[in-house]
Scaffold this motif. Structure first.
Motif, short mmCIF file in Angstrom:
data_model
loop_
_atom_site.label_atom_id
_atom_site.label_comp_id
_atom_site.label_asym_id
_atom_site.label_seq_id
_atom_site.Cartn_x
_atom_site.Cartn_y
_atom_site.Cartn_z
N SER A 84 27.95 -27.33 3.64
CA SER A 84 29.60 -26.82 4.78
C SER A 84 30.42 -27.70 3.76
O SER A 84 31.52 -27.62 3.98
CB SER A 84 29.22 -26.44 5.57
OG SER A 84 28.68 -25.06 5.89
N ILE B 296 33.83 -27.19 2.33
CA ILE B 296 34.90 -27.91 2.91
C ILE B 296 36.13 -28.74 1.02
O ILE B 296 37.60 -28.22 1.25
CB ILE B 296 35.41 -28.08 3.61
CG1 ILE B 296 34.49 -26.93 4.15
CG2 ILE B 296 36.41 -27.89 4.59
CD1 ILE B 296 34.28 -27.24 6.41
N ASP C 218 40.17 -28.76 1.42
CA ASP C 218 40.61 -29.17 2.83
C ASP C 218 39.84 -30.90 3.43
O ASP C 218 38.84 -31.43 2.72
CB ASP C 218 39.66 -28.25 3.43
CG ASP C 218 40.56 -27.02 3.76
OD1 ASP C 218 42.05 -26.77 3.58
OD2 ASP C 218 39.84 -25.71 4.23
N ARG D 23 43.04 -26.06 12.04
CA ARG D 23 41.85 -24.90 11.59
C ARG D 23 40.99 -24.83 10.57
O ARG D 23 40.04 -24.14 11.54
CB ARG D 23 43.04 -23.77 10.57
CG ARG D 23 42.34 -22.95 9.68
CD ARG D 23 43.17 -22.39 8.62
NE ARG D 23 43.74 -23.34 7.27
CZ ARG D 23 42.41 -23.69 6.83
NH1 ARG D 23 41.28 -23.04 6.73
NH2 ARG D 23 42.57 -24.27 5.57
N THR D 24 40.46 -25.77 10.23
CA THR D 24 39.48 -26.60 9.92
C THR D 24 38.65 -26.54 11.07
O THR D 24 37.15 -26.95 11.22
CB THR D 24 39.37 -27.67 8.76
OG1 THR D 24 40.10 -27.04 7.70
CG2 THR D 24 37.90 -27.93 8.03
N ASP E 53 38.16 -25.50 14.01
CA ASP E 53 38.17 -24.15 14.80
C ASP E 53 37.30 -23.14 13.77
O ASP E 53 36.13 -22.79 14.31
CB ASP E 53 39.52 -22.82 14.43
CG ASP E 53 40.37 -23.61 15.95
OD1 ASP E 53 39.97 -24.48 16.43
OD2 ASP E 53 41.72 -22.92 16.04
N ASP E 54 36.86 -23.47 12.46
CA ASP E 54 36.35 -23.37 11.45
C ASP E 54 35.34 -23.36 11.81
O ASP E 54 33.95 -23.24 11.72
CB ASP E 54 37.21 -23.30 10.16
CG ASP E 54 38.10 -22.24 9.85
OD1 ASP E 54 38.15 -20.92 10.81
OD2 ASP E 54 38.42 -22.49 8.89
N MET E 55 35.03 -24.64 11.79
CA MET E 55 33.31 -25.96 12.28
C MET E 55 33.24 -25.80 13.26
O MET E 55 31.73 -25.42 13.35
CB MET E 55 33.57 -27.36 11.07
CG MET E 55 34.45 -28.04 10.58
SD MET E 55 32.72 -27.17 9.17
CE MET E 55 31.89 -28.67 9.59
N ARG F 190 32.92 -23.07 14.94
CA ARG F 190 31.97 -21.74 14.89
C ARG F 190 31.08 -21.61 13.84
O ARG F 190 30.39 -21.27 14.36
CB ARG F 190 33.49 -20.71 13.94
CG ARG F 190 34.50 -20.06 15.02
CD ARG F 190 34.64 -18.95 14.86
NE ARG F 190 35.66 -19.33 13.44
CZ ARG F 190 37.67 -19.73 13.64
NH1 ARG F 190 37.86 -19.85 14.73
NH2 ARG F 190 38.55 -19.70 12.53
N LEU F 191 31.20 -22.03 12.33
CA LEU F 191 30.22 -22.18 12.14
C LEU F 191 28.76 -23.27 12.86
O LEU F 191 28.20 -22.94 12.35
CB LEU F 191 30.47 -23.51 10.60
CG LEU F 191 29.60 -23.42 9.31
CD1 LEU F 191 28.82 -22.43 8.66
CD2 LEU F 191 30.06 -25.13 8.80
#
Length: 427
Positions: A266, A270, A275, A312-313, A315-317, A319-320
Motif C-alpha cells: 500500500s 500511495i 502522496d 488525510r494520508t 487517517d487513510d493509513m 483505517r487501512l
C-alpha cells in the motif's frame, strides 16, 4: 581583503572554533560504547545543560531554567523582554546516537548570541535560546516530550509510558528532576506561549538530499506528522514445528510478516499516486524465554511508525492498518492487539518566516533552497500551539540516530549564518 571582509572572516573562524569546542566537550561528557547517549530526563542530560550554562555565563550571557527544567539563554539586555523569538532544539539523543542531532540547533543559537555579544550588537527582536530536554522517542515511546510539556499538550497516556531501561514511568522521571507534575498532568502550559513571536530550529538533515545536491544548508517548508504504536501484539497458537501442517497453523510471526508486506504494498501505491508516506517497524521480536527454533511462535511484538506530511494520508493509513489486520486475523486465525496510539499532526512552516529565511540565505551569499522535513521536530509542537515556526537544515552525511553522523563545521557555519542574518534584520 577589505576591513569588513576581514571582520566577517574572523567572525566565521571564531564561530567555528566555538562550535567545535562545544561539540567536542559535550561528546566527551556523554560517551557510550558507540557514539553518545544522552537519555531524556536523565542525569546525563542535566549535566549537558549545566555544561552549556557554564559556557554561556563565561561568555557574558544570561542563563535561567524554565518550569520544564530546560536551559534558556539570552543577551543581558533581552532577559526580561516581554515578547521574543525563540531559537531552540533538544540536547537528548537516542542510545548510541550521533552528537549533532538536536545539539546542533542549541549550539547554533549560542553561537549567534556569542557573536552578537562579541560585536556589541542587538537583534531586530529580542532572542531567547532554548536547550530542551526529552525530544527523542527512544527512551519512553512518546516524542517531543519537553516541548509538549512546555505547551501543555503532553497527554495522560504519554505520562504513563515506561522507560525502556528501568520500566519506571515518564511521570516518575519528570518528577525526579523537579517538574511541576500537577500542571503537566492538567495540561497547563509551563511557559507563556503568547510571549513567543516565533520559533526557529536549526537541525541536521536526516536524509541524503543536501548531500546529493551538494548544498550545505536549506530552509524547511514543512514537517511530517506521524502516528505510532510502540507495541503491537500478534497472538497465535504454539505448536511443534514439525508436527503441525500449514492448514492448522496459527503462526504469529508469519501473520505479522503478512501484515507488513500488505502495508508495504500500500505504501508503494500511495507513493505512485504522488502522496507522501514513510512506514517503519523498527522493533520486532518473539520472547526467547518461551519460544524456540522448533516451536511455532504463539506471539510476536512489533512497533509501527507511520509518517506523512498529509493528515488525510495518515487517517487513510490508520483505517487501512485496521482493515488489513482484520483480514490477516481471518485468514491466519490470529489476533492483533494495538497499544494506545501516539500521534503528532503534520506542520507547515510559517510562510512569512520561510520567506524571511530565504532572503537571509540569499544575503549570506547562498542560493536559496527549500525542502520538506522527513523527520519530526519540536518545531511541529510549537507550530501546533499557534506559534509561527520555521527551520533550517544543515547538510549531514550518514543519516542520523547513529554514531556516524557527519556534519561538517563549515556547513554548520553556513546554516548558522542564515539564522544570524535573519535574527539581525527580520522584524
Amino acid at each position: 581583503m577589505s576591513a569588513l571582509a576581514a571582520a566577517d572572516s574572523n567572525d566565521r573562524e571564531l564561530d567555528i572554533e566555538t562550535a567545535r569546542y562545544l561539540f567536542e566537550e559535550i561528546a566527551a561528557l556523554t560517551p557510550d560504547t558507540q557514539g553518545v547517549s544522552r537519555p531524556a530526563f536523565s542525569q546525563v542530560e542535566t549535566e549537558t545543560l549545566r555544561f552549556l550554562e557554564d559556557f554561556a555565563r563565561g561568555h557574558g550571557l544570561e542563563v535561567w531554567y524554565d518550569a520544564g527544567a530546560n536551559a534558556n539563554f539570552s543577551l543581558p539586555a533581552d532577559r526580561g523582554a516581554e515578547r521574543f523569538v525563540v531559537v531552540g532544539s533538544h540536547v537528548d539523543s537516542v542510545p548510541y546516537g550521533g552528537n549533532f542531532d538536536g545539539l546542533a540547533g542549541v549550539v547554533a543559537g549560542l553561537v549567534c548570541l556569542v557573536r552578537a555579544h562579541r560585536r556589541g550588537e542587538r537583534f531586530a527582536r529580542p532572542v531567547h535560546v532554548l536547550a530542551m530536554r526529552g525530544e527523542e522517542s527512544a527512551w519512553f515511546g512518546p516524542c517531543y516530550i519537553g516541548s509538549k510539556a512546555l505547551t501543555g499538550t503532553l497527554g495522560e497516556s504519554e505520562l504513563k509510558a515506561s522507560h525502556k531501561g528501568d520500566g519506571r514511568t515518564l511521570d516518575d522521571h519528570m518528577a525526579d528532576i523537579g517538574l511541576p507534575m500537577d500542571k503537566v498532568r492538567a495540561g497547563t502550559p509551563l511557559i507563556d506561549v503568547s510571549a513567543i513571536e516565533a520559533y526557529l530550529e536549526l537541525h541536521i538533515e536526516q536524509g541524503p538530499l543536501l548531500v546529493g545536491k551538494d548544498i550545505p544548508a536549506a530552509v524547511v517548508s514543512g514537517i511530517r506528522g506521524n502516528f505510532r504504536h510502540r507495541k503491537v501484539r500478534c497472538i497465535g497458537e504454539a505448536g511443534h514445528s514439525g508436527a503441525v501442517p500449514k492448514a492448522y497453523r496459527r503462526d504469529a510471526v508469519l501473520a505479522m510478516a503478512d501484515l507488513l508486506v500488505r502495508m508495504d504494498e500500500s505504501w508503494s501505491t500511495i507513493l505512485n499516486m504522488g502522496d507522501d508516506l514513510v512506514l517503519t517497524s523498527g522493533m520486532v521480536g518473539t520472547d526467547p524465554q518461551i519460544h524456540a527454533m522448533s516451536k511455532i511462535p504463539e506471539e510476536v511484538c512489533f512497533s509501527l511508525d507511520i509518517r506523512s506530511q498529509s493528515a488525510r494520508t495518515l487517517d487513510d493509513m490508520r483505517r487501512l492498518l485496521k482493515a488489513e489486520m482484520r483480514q490477516v486475523e481471518k485468514e491466519r486465525k490470529v489476533r492483533f492487539e494495538l497499544d494506545e496510539e501516539m500521534r503528532v499532526e503534520p506542520a507547515m512552516c510559517d510562510s512569512d518566516l520561510v520567506e524571511g529565511l530565504k532572503a537571509a540565505m540569499e544575503r549570506t551569499g547562498q542560493e536559496p533552497f527549500v525542502m520538506p522535513s522527513g523527520g519530526g521536530h519540536d518545531a511541529a509542537v510549537f507550530s501546533a500551539a499557534g506559534i509561527p515556526s520555521a527551520m533550517v537544515f544543515v547538510r549531514n552525511r550518514n543519516g542520523s540516530h547513529n554514531p556516524h553522523e557527519a556534519m561538517e563545521l563549515p556547513d554548520f557555519a553556513d546554516a548558522t549564518d542564515i539564522v544570524y542574518e535573519f535574527l539581525a534584520r527580520h522584524r
